[in-house]
Motif scaffolding. Sequence first.
Motif, PDB file in Angstrom:
ATOM      1  N   ASP A 120     -42.967  34.191  72.050  1.00  0.00           N
ATOM      2  CA  ASP A 120     -43.950  35.172  73.327  1.00  0.00           C
ATOM      3  C   ASP A 120     -44.194  36.767  72.334  1.00  0.00           C
ATOM      4  OD1 ASP A 120     -43.425  33.454  74.860  1.00  0.00           O
ATOM      5  OD2 ASP A 120     -44.956  34.078  76.594  1.00  0.00           O
ATOM      6  N   GLN A 121     -42.821  37.040  72.515  1.00  0.00           N
ATOM      7  CA  GLN A 121     -42.498  38.179  72.013  1.00  0.00           C
ATOM      8  C   GLN A 121     -42.758  38.323  69.738  1.00  0.00           C
ATOM      9  OE1 GLN A 121     -41.411  41.515  73.006  1.00  0.00           O
ATOM     10  NE2 GLN A 121     -42.338  40.290  74.614  1.00  0.00           N
ATOM     11  N   GLU A 122     -42.567  37.153  69.466  1.00  0.00           N
ATOM     12  CA  GLU A 122     -42.697  36.982  68.354  1.00  0.00           C
ATOM     13  C   GLU A 122     -43.992  37.029  67.766  1.00  0.00           C
ATOM     14  OE1 GLU A 122     -40.237  35.045  65.287  1.00  0.00           O
ATOM     15  OE2 GLU A 122     -37.855  35.562  66.844  1.00  0.00           O
ATOM     16  N   LEU A 123     -44.247  36.711  68.453  1.00  0.00           N
ATOM     17  CA  LEU A 123     -46.157  35.881  68.146  1.00  0.00           C
ATOM     18  C   LEU A 123     -47.181  37.546  68.274  1.00  0.00           C
ATOM     19  CD1 LEU A 123     -48.564  34.522  67.666  1.00  0.00           C
ATOM     20  CD2 LEU A 123     -48.594  33.757  70.621  1.00  0.00           C
ATOM     21  N   GLN A 124     -46.259  38.142  69.467  1.00  0.00           N
ATOM     22  CA  GLN A 124     -46.886  39.553  69.491  1.00  0.00           C
ATOM     23  C   GLN A 124     -46.721  39.792  68.564  1.00  0.00           C
ATOM     24  OE1 GLN A 124     -45.682  42.171  72.924  1.00  0.00           O
ATOM     25  NE2 GLN A 124     -47.460  42.397  73.355  1.00  0.00           N
ATOM     26  N   TYR A 125     -45.911  40.225  68.040  1.00  0.00           N
ATOM     27  CA  TYR A 125     -45.351  40.697  66.575  1.00  0.00           C
ATOM     28  C   TYR A 125     -45.988  40.785  65.489  1.00  0.00           C
ATOM     29  CZ  TYR A 125     -43.063  42.771  62.703  1.00  0.00           C
ATOM     30  OH  TYR A 125     -42.400  43.870  61.820  1.00  0.00           O
ATOM     31  N   LEU A 126     -46.331  39.166  65.341  1.00  0.00           N
ATOM     32  CA  LEU A 126     -47.388  38.995  64.026  1.00  0.00           C
ATOM     33  C   LEU A 126     -48.477  38.749  64.734  1.00  0.00           C
ATOM     34  CD1 LEU A 126     -47.208  36.686  62.103  1.00  0.00           C
ATOM     35  CD2 LEU A 126     -47.433  34.785  63.732  1.00  0.00           C
ATOM     36  N   LEU A 127     -49.683  38.588  65.686  1.00  0.00           N
ATOM     37  CA  LEU A 127     -50.692  39.461  65.708  1.00  0.00           C
ATOM     38  C   LEU A 127     -51.018  40.804  65.177  1.00  0.00           C
ATOM     39  CD1 LEU A 127     -51.305  37.003  69.071  1.00  0.00           C
ATOM     40  CD2 LEU A 127     -52.298  36.935  66.640  1.00  0.00           C
ATOM     41  N   SER A 128     -49.730  41.628  65.683  1.00  0.00           N
ATOM     42  CA  SER A 128     -49.847  42.832  65.596  1.00  0.00           C
ATOM     43  C   SER A 128     -49.208  43.170  63.922  1.00  0.00           C
ATOM     44  CB  SER A 128     -48.814  43.813  66.610  1.00  0.00           C
ATOM     45  OG  SER A 128     -47.949  43.212  66.509  1.00  0.00           O
ATOM     46  N   LYS A 129     -49.236  42.367  63.065  1.00  0.00           N
ATOM     47  CA  LYS A 129     -48.574  42.827  62.282  1.00  0.00           C
ATOM     48  C   LYS A 129     -48.784  42.531  61.113  1.00  0.00           C
ATOM     49  CE  LYS A 129     -45.971  46.178  63.730  1.00  0.00           C
ATOM     50  NZ  LYS A 129     -45.957  47.830  63.618  1.00  0.00           N
ATOM     51  N   ASN A 130     -48.755  40.594  60.781  1.00  0.00           N
ATOM     52  CA  ASN A 130     -49.202  40.011  59.767  1.00  0.00           C
ATOM     53  C   ASN A 130     -51.034  39.163  60.291  1.00  0.00           C
ATOM     54  OD1 ASN A 130     -46.612  40.365  59.860  1.00  0.00           O
ATOM     55  ND2 ASN A 130     -46.712  38.069  58.879  1.00  0.00           N
ATOM     56  N   CYS A 131     -51.339  38.919  61.347  1.00  0.00           N
ATOM     57  CA  CYS A 131     -52.432  38.775  61.399  1.00  0.00           C
ATOM     58  C   CYS A 131     -53.662  39.819  62.576  1.00  0.00           C
ATOM     59  CB  CYS A 131     -52.312  37.208  62.788  1.00  0.00           C
ATOM     60  SG  CYS A 131     -51.053  35.853  61.769  1.00  0.00           S
ATOM     61  N   THR A 132     -53.192  40.300  61.753  1.00  0.00           N
ATOM     62  CA  THR A 132     -54.704  41.581  61.873  1.00  0.00           C
ATOM     63  C   THR A 132     -56.032  41.326  61.397  1.00  0.00           C
ATOM     64  OG1 THR A 132     -54.237  43.639  60.069  1.00  0.00           O
ATOM     65  CG2 THR A 132     -53.028  43.628  62.888  1.00  0.00           C
ATOM     66  N   SER A 133     -57.279  41.630  61.427  1.00  0.00           N
ATOM     67  CA  SER A 133     -58.761  41.030  61.042  1.00  0.00           C
ATOM     68  C   SER A 133     -59.428  42.452  61.275  1.00  0.00           C
ATOM     69  CB  SER A 133     -58.604  39.981  61.972  1.00  0.00           C
ATOM     70  OG  SER A 133     -60.403  39.779  61.369  1.00  0.00           O
ATOM     71  N   ASN A 134     -60.073  42.742  60.090  1.00  0.00           N
ATOM     72  CA  ASN A 134     -61.310  43.467  60.016  1.00  0.00           C
ATOM     73  C   ASN A 134     -62.465  42.574  60.593  1.00  0.00           C
ATOM     74  OD1 ASN A 134     -59.349  45.922  59.410  1.00  0.00           O
ATOM     75  ND2 ASN A 134     -59.425  45.604  57.522  1.00  0.00           N
ATOM     76  N   LEU A 135     -62.471  41.644  60.803  1.00  0.00           N
ATOM     77  CA  LEU A 135     -63.332  40.949  61.260  1.00  0.00           C
ATOM     78  C   LEU A 135     -63.954  41.301  62.950  1.00  0.00           C
ATOM     79  CD1 LEU A 135     -62.862  37.725  58.875  1.00  0.00           C
ATOM     80  CD2 LEU A 135     -64.649  39.477  57.986  1.00  0.00           C
ATOM     81  N   SER A 136     -65.191  40.421  62.783  1.00  0.00           N
ATOM     82  CA  SER A 136     -65.643  40.466  64.525  1.00  0.00           C
ATOM     83  C   SER A 136     -66.308  39.365  64.337  1.00  0.00           C
ATOM     84  CB  SER A 136     -66.905  41.501  64.516  1.00  0.00           C
ATOM     85  OG  SER A 136     -68.039  41.066  63.744  1.00  0.00           O
ATOM     86  N   GLY A 137     -66.302  38.762  65.545  1.00  0.00           N
ATOM     87  CA  GLY A 137     -66.705  37.445  66.579  1.00  0.00           C
ATOM     88  C   GLY A 137     -66.134  36.000  66.107  1.00  0.00           C
ATOM     89  N   THR A 138     -66.551  35.248  65.713  1.00  0.00           N
ATOM     90  CA  THR A 138     -66.392  33.787  65.521  1.00  0.00           C
ATOM     91  C   THR A 138     -65.315  34.297  63.868  1.00  0.00           C
ATOM     92  OG1 THR A 138     -68.196  33.365  64.404  1.00  0.00           O
ATOM     93  CG2 THR A 138     -67.663  32.567  67.074  1.00  0.00           C
ATOM     94  N   ASP A 139     -65.648  34.633  62.858  1.00  0.00           N
ATOM     95  CA  ASP A 139     -65.191  34.715  61.978  1.00  0.00           C
ATOM     96  C   ASP A 139     -63.424  35.386  62.302  1.00  0.00           C
ATOM     97  OD1 ASP A 139     -67.207  34.135  60.352  1.00  0.00           O
ATOM     98  OD2 ASP A 139     -68.189  35.803  60.130  1.00  0.00           O
ATOM     99  N   ARG A 140     -63.390  35.721  63.170  1.00  0.00           N
ATOM    100  CA  ARG A 140     -62.068  37.214  63.642  1.00  0.00           C
ATOM    101  C   ARG A 140     -60.999  35.716  64.289  1.00  0.00           C
ATOM    102  NH1 ARG A 140     -60.094  39.873  67.609  1.00  0.00           N
ATOM    103  NH2 ARG A 140     -58.521  41.123  67.147  1.00  0.00           N
ATOM    104  N   THR A 141     -61.818  35.219  65.003  1.00  0.00           N
ATOM    105  CA  THR A 141     -60.876  33.806  65.624  1.00  0.00           C
ATOM    106  C   THR A 141     -60.521  33.401  64.255  1.00  0.00           C
ATOM    107  OG1 THR A 141     -62.022  34.005  68.184  1.00  0.00           O
ATOM    108  CG2 THR A 141     -61.160  32.581  67.397  1.00  0.00           C
TER     109      THR A 141
END
Length: 322
Positions: free
Chosen positions: A218-239
């Motif tokens: 859980d902790q590593e996924l949170q880090y991954l989402l905040s550092k490596n898997c950020t996105s400037n897209l919105s809606g379905t494209d972001r997902t």
Amino acid sequence: MGLLAQAPSTAYKLGVDGIQAIESGETSAGIKLLKEAWSLEPSSYDYPFEIGRALLLEDNAKKAEKYLFPLQYHQNVQPDLYIHLADCYKQIDEEKKTPDQNRKKELDALRYGIQKLPDAGELYLELGKRKIEMEQHLDALSVFESGIANAPNFADNYFWAAKLMKASSNPLWTWIYAELFINISDNDEMIRTAMELAATAQEKVFSGSWKADPEKMDQELQYLLSKNCTSNLSGTDRTFEMRRCIMNEWRGTAFAIAPLIKRFDELEQNGFLDAYSGSLMLQSNKEAFLAWLASNGERYEAFRRWRFYNPMFITEPVKRVN
């Protein structure tokens, strides 16, 4: 020798006629035929089982138990035997002036079945659902997760574990369990419910405000989402982008999410990851789904055909907590 050679086929015909009579509502006549078949094949499992099942359907649990109980030790025992035995003890107990609030004999029948047949996913399902009836939700979750670990391709335990994870405000494992169910099951009605569970839970995990549990994954996924898997897209494209990023970053991971990542990879290799991800919106955000479908209809139909012939098969146990 001639009589012995004829006996099995004669017993089989009597047994079939007996079951057909029971299904037509002629229970007494059906049981009589099954007893005749059993007398010709006294070592049979099926004939006494069908007699017990018929008696239980007739609300004669005490008589049914006498036929079903010895079959626990039969070499051909099947999981539904323990479920029917549990139903017998439940019915017998409910007829008492003071029923056992712990439902011990009923639940013990299922526990013994699990000991005998540890990879029978339906026994964990039955035990877990009865624990929910008793409002023992933590125990129920433990049972469903034991079923997931021991019978990883039995779908329904994932569904119920996802519902309990939602009730305990754990969006990560609501998402994981719901998506595993979606990819294994062929129950369209339950899949629709699981799609809503998965999509809403996934949205919370991807929101940026999700608070991970202390578990390492859980902790590593949170880090991954905040550092490596950020996105400037919105809606379905972001997902779609974030799901693809998680798949790429965690391809080959040893974390418990591994079967789902492997499924994402399989979908990607066949060109269906976006179509699959889009399908999850059908129940949670129908307007967004229809907007996406307008330009992806052909791919979506191709994915649906592929999914029908390619259900997920999990090769290792899924263990949320080691």
